[in-house]
Design a protein around this motif. Structure first.
Motif, PDB file in Angstrom:
ATOM      1  N   ALA A  31      45.918  25.308  -5.054  1.00 16.98           N
ATOM      2  CA  ALA A  31      44.477  26.043  -5.733  1.00 16.98           C
ATOM      3  C   ALA A  31      44.530  27.452  -5.361  1.00 16.98           C
ATOM      4  O   ALA A  31      44.293  28.257  -6.330  1.00 16.98           O
ATOM      5  N   MET A  32      44.785  27.823  -4.064  1.00 14.03           N
ATOM      6  CA  MET A  32      44.954  29.245  -3.741  1.00 14.03           C
ATOM      7  C   MET A  32      46.135  29.990  -4.387  1.00 14.03           C
ATOM      8  O   MET A  32      45.836  31.223  -4.742  1.00 14.03           O
ATOM      9  N   LEU A  33      47.334  29.306  -4.355  1.00 13.83           N
ATOM     10  CA  LEU A  33      48.358  30.074  -5.082  1.00 13.83           C
ATOM     11  C   LEU A  33      48.046  30.395  -6.712  1.00 13.83           C
ATOM     12  O   LEU A  33      48.269  31.478  -7.069  1.00 13.83           O
ATOM     13  N   ALA A  34      47.466  29.473  -7.161  1.00  9.83           N
ATOM     14  CA  ALA A  34      46.937  29.520  -8.610  1.00  9.83           C
ATOM     15  C   ALA A  34      46.003  30.564  -8.700  1.00  9.83           C
ATOM     16  O   ALA A  34      46.013  31.552  -9.728  1.00  9.83           O
ATOM     17  N   ALA A  35      44.939  30.703  -7.896  1.00 12.05           N
ATOM     18  CA  ALA A  35      44.011  31.897  -7.917  1.00 12.05           C
ATOM     19  C   ALA A  35      44.740  33.134  -7.727  1.00 12.05           C
ATOM     20  O   ALA A  35      44.386  34.139  -8.389  1.00 12.05           O
TER      21      ALA A  35
ATOM     22  N   GLN B 102      38.157  36.254  -1.605  1.00 11.07           N
ATOM     23  CA  GLN B 102      39.053  36.502  -0.411  1.00 11.07           C
ATOM     24  C   GLN B 102      40.062  37.356  -0.837  1.00 11.07           C
ATOM     25  O   GLN B 102      40.950  37.631  -0.230  1.00 11.07           O
ATOM     26  N   LEU B 103      40.432  37.053  -2.308  1.00  9.56           N
ATOM     27  CA  LEU B 103      41.715  37.796  -2.723  1.00  9.56           C
ATOM     28  C   LEU B 103      41.488  39.325  -3.184  1.00  9.56           C
ATOM     29  O   LEU B 103      40.206  39.747  -3.451  1.00  9.56           O
ATOM     30  N   LEU B 104      42.367  39.843  -2.912  1.00  5.76           N
ATOM     31  CA  LEU B 104      42.177  41.574  -3.479  1.00  5.76           C
ATOM     32  C   LEU B 104      42.123  41.748  -4.833  1.00  5.76           C
ATOM     33  O   LEU B 104      41.434  42.550  -5.084  1.00  5.76           O
ATOM     34  N   VAL B 105      42.929  40.771  -5.430  1.00  6.01           N
ATOM     35  CA  VAL B 105      42.421  40.852  -7.097  1.00  6.01           C
ATOM     36  C   VAL B 105      41.704  39.764  -7.338  1.00  6.01           C
ATOM     37  O   VAL B 105      41.739  38.552  -6.975  1.00  6.01           O
ATOM     38  N   ASP B 106      40.508  39.950  -7.903  1.00  9.14           N
ATOM     39  CA  ASP B 106      39.437  38.810  -8.293  1.00  9.14           C
ATOM     40  C   ASP B 106      39.880  38.269  -9.705  1.00  9.14           C
ATOM     41  O   ASP B 106      39.871  38.897 -10.679  1.00  9.14           O
ATOM     42  N   PRO B 107      40.342  36.896  -9.471  1.00  6.23           N
ATOM     43  CA  PRO B 107      40.496  36.328 -10.887  1.00  6.23           C
ATOM     44  C   PRO B 107      39.549  35.407 -11.621  1.00  6.23           C
ATOM     45  O   PRO B 107      40.022  34.689 -12.378  1.00  6.23           O
ATOM     46  N   LYS B 108      38.321  35.880 -11.369  1.00  2.00           N
ATOM     47  CA  LYS B 108      37.377  35.180 -12.039  1.00  2.00           C
ATOM     48  C   LYS B 108      37.322  34.890 -13.312  1.00  2.00           C
ATOM     49  O   LYS B 108      36.866  33.859 -13.821  1.00  2.00           O
ATOM     50  N   THR B 109      37.751  35.910 -14.076  1.00  3.84           N
ATOM     51  CA  THR B 109      38.057  35.511 -15.536  1.00  3.84           C
ATOM     52  C   THR B 109      38.699  34.040 -15.997  1.00  3.84           C
ATOM     53  O   THR B 109      38.355  33.674 -16.874  1.00  3.84           O
TER      54      THR B 109
ATOM     55  N   GLU C 274      49.247  33.764   1.038  1.00  2.87           N
ATOM     56  CA  GLU C 274      49.953  33.236   2.534  1.00  2.87           C
ATOM     57  C   GLU C 274      48.764  34.077   3.624  1.00  2.87           C
ATOM     58  O   GLU C 274      48.299  33.352   4.376  1.00  2.87           O
ATOM     59  N   THR C 275      48.263  34.945   3.412  1.00  3.78           N
ATOM     60  CA  THR C 275      47.010  35.771   4.086  1.00  3.78           C
ATOM     61  C   THR C 275      45.957  34.901   4.019  1.00  3.78           C
ATOM     62  O   THR C 275      45.212  34.535   5.355  1.00  3.78           O
ATOM     63  N   VAL C 276      45.613  34.459   3.151  1.00  3.23           N
ATOM     64  CA  VAL C 276      44.061  33.751   3.052  1.00  3.23           C
ATOM     65  C   VAL C 276      44.457  32.225   3.626  1.00  3.23           C
ATOM     66  O   VAL C 276      43.510  31.772   4.419  1.00  3.23           O
ATOM     67  N   ARG C 277      45.748  31.664   3.554  1.00  3.05           N
ATOM     68  CA  ARG C 277      45.962  30.277   4.024  1.00  3.05           C
ATOM     69  C   ARG C 277      46.308  30.123   5.595  1.00  3.05           C
ATOM     70  O   ARG C 277      46.224  29.189   6.118  1.00  3.05           O
TER      71      ARG C 277
ATOM     72  N   ASP D  38      45.673  31.126   8.612  1.00  3.49           N
ATOM     73  CA  ASP D  38      44.752  30.702   9.747  1.00  3.49           C
ATOM     74  C   ASP D  38      44.502  29.374   9.832  1.00  3.49           C
ATOM     75  O   ASP D  38      44.609  28.758  10.893  1.00  3.49           O
ATOM     76  N   ARG D  39      43.978  28.997   8.730  1.00  4.17           N
ATOM     77  CA  ARG D  39      43.684  27.388   8.414  1.00  4.17           C
ATOM     78  C   ARG D  39      44.929  26.583   8.799  1.00  4.17           C
ATOM     79  O   ARG D  39      44.922  25.708   9.525  1.00  4.17           O
ATOM     80  N   ILE D  40      45.980  26.974   8.266  1.00  2.00           N
ATOM     81  CA  ILE D  40      47.454  26.096   8.413  1.00  2.00           C
ATOM     82  C   ILE D  40      47.594  26.170  10.039  1.00  2.00           C
ATOM     83  O   ILE D  40      47.641  25.002  10.522  1.00  2.00           O
ATOM     84  N   GLU D  41      47.859  27.273  10.433  1.00  4.21           N
ATOM     85  CA  GLU D  41      48.312  27.393  11.907  1.00  4.21           C
ATOM     86  C   GLU D  41      47.196  26.565  12.848  1.00  4.21           C
ATOM     87  O   GLU D  41      47.538  25.969  13.870  1.00  4.21           O
ATOM     88  N   LYS D  42      45.772  26.541  12.600  1.00  4.48           N
ATOM     89  CA  LYS D  42      44.804  25.866  13.437  1.00  4.48           C
ATOM     90  C   LYS D  42      45.193  24.222  13.369  1.00  4.48           C
ATOM     91  O   LYS D  42      44.969  23.642  14.292  1.00  4.48           O
TER      92      LYS D  42
END
Length: 181
Positions: free
Chosen positions: A84-88, A166-173, A109-112, A114-118
């Motif tokens: 889901a995050m990769l698609a976004a 959370q992403l630098l480019v907003d894929p809202k469209t 990778e940046t967004v994911r 911290d959660r993965i390492e925890k």
């Protein structure tokens, strides 16, 4: 040393199997408690890698961040979250060049990470706790732990949300939110 450790692991696994089946199939539970059990002592955990992507390829799920064995049972969920995050991250990013892919993959990778390492740290702790040779102490601790405390300790696994913000480019469209509650 190793012989004692393998025997202790066998006892832990037998106990877990017995407890899992004693209420639904007592005969099977009794057989499992006496069974000769192979203990996976040669299993190797996938190391945490420094980067999950290169110019036009990206790793997701256990290929990027496997944890062996997983005692938190979230590996498939983490893979779906990754997708889901990769698609976004790929929405509205200029992927006609290697730089576009690299940019999207780095956001993912940046967004994911911290959660993965925890998750990996918590899974290691759970594995150590479950595999202790001191089964009686472990079981007593589990019985004495109130359910709300146990749920609270693992709340971070299910109570999270990711937003395209959370992403630098907003894929809202094309993709309003990648989230799960």
């Amino acid at each position: 040393g190793d012989v004692y450790k393998r025997q202790a692991y066998r006892e832990v696994y037998r106990s877990v199997l017995y407890d899992s089946f004693k209420s639904t199939n007592p005969e099977l539970a009794s057989m499992l408690k006496k069974a000769a059990i192979a203990v996976p002592t040669e299993a190797v955990e996938v190391p945490i890698i420094a980067q999950w992507f290169n110019r036009r390829a990206v790793l997701v799920g256990e290929a990027a961040h496997g944890s062996l064995p997983s005692f938190l049972s979230q590996d498939a969920s983490l893979c779906v979250e990754d997708a889901a995050m990769l698609a976004a991250a790929l929405c509205n990013v200029p992927v006609m060049s290697d730089e576009g892919f690299g940019f999207a993959f780095k956001q993912y990778e940046t967004v994911r990470r911290d959660r993965i390492e925890k998750y990996i740290r918590q899974s290691r702790r759970a594995r150590r706790f479950c595999s202790t040779p001191h089964v009686g102490i472990r079981n007593a601790v589990l019985k004495m732990t109130p359910s709300p405390v146990a749920v609270g300790l693992q709340k971070w696994l299910s109570d999270w949300a990711y937003s395209s913000q959370q992403l630098l480019v907003d894929p809202k469209t094309k993709f309003e939110q990648a989230y799960r509650r």
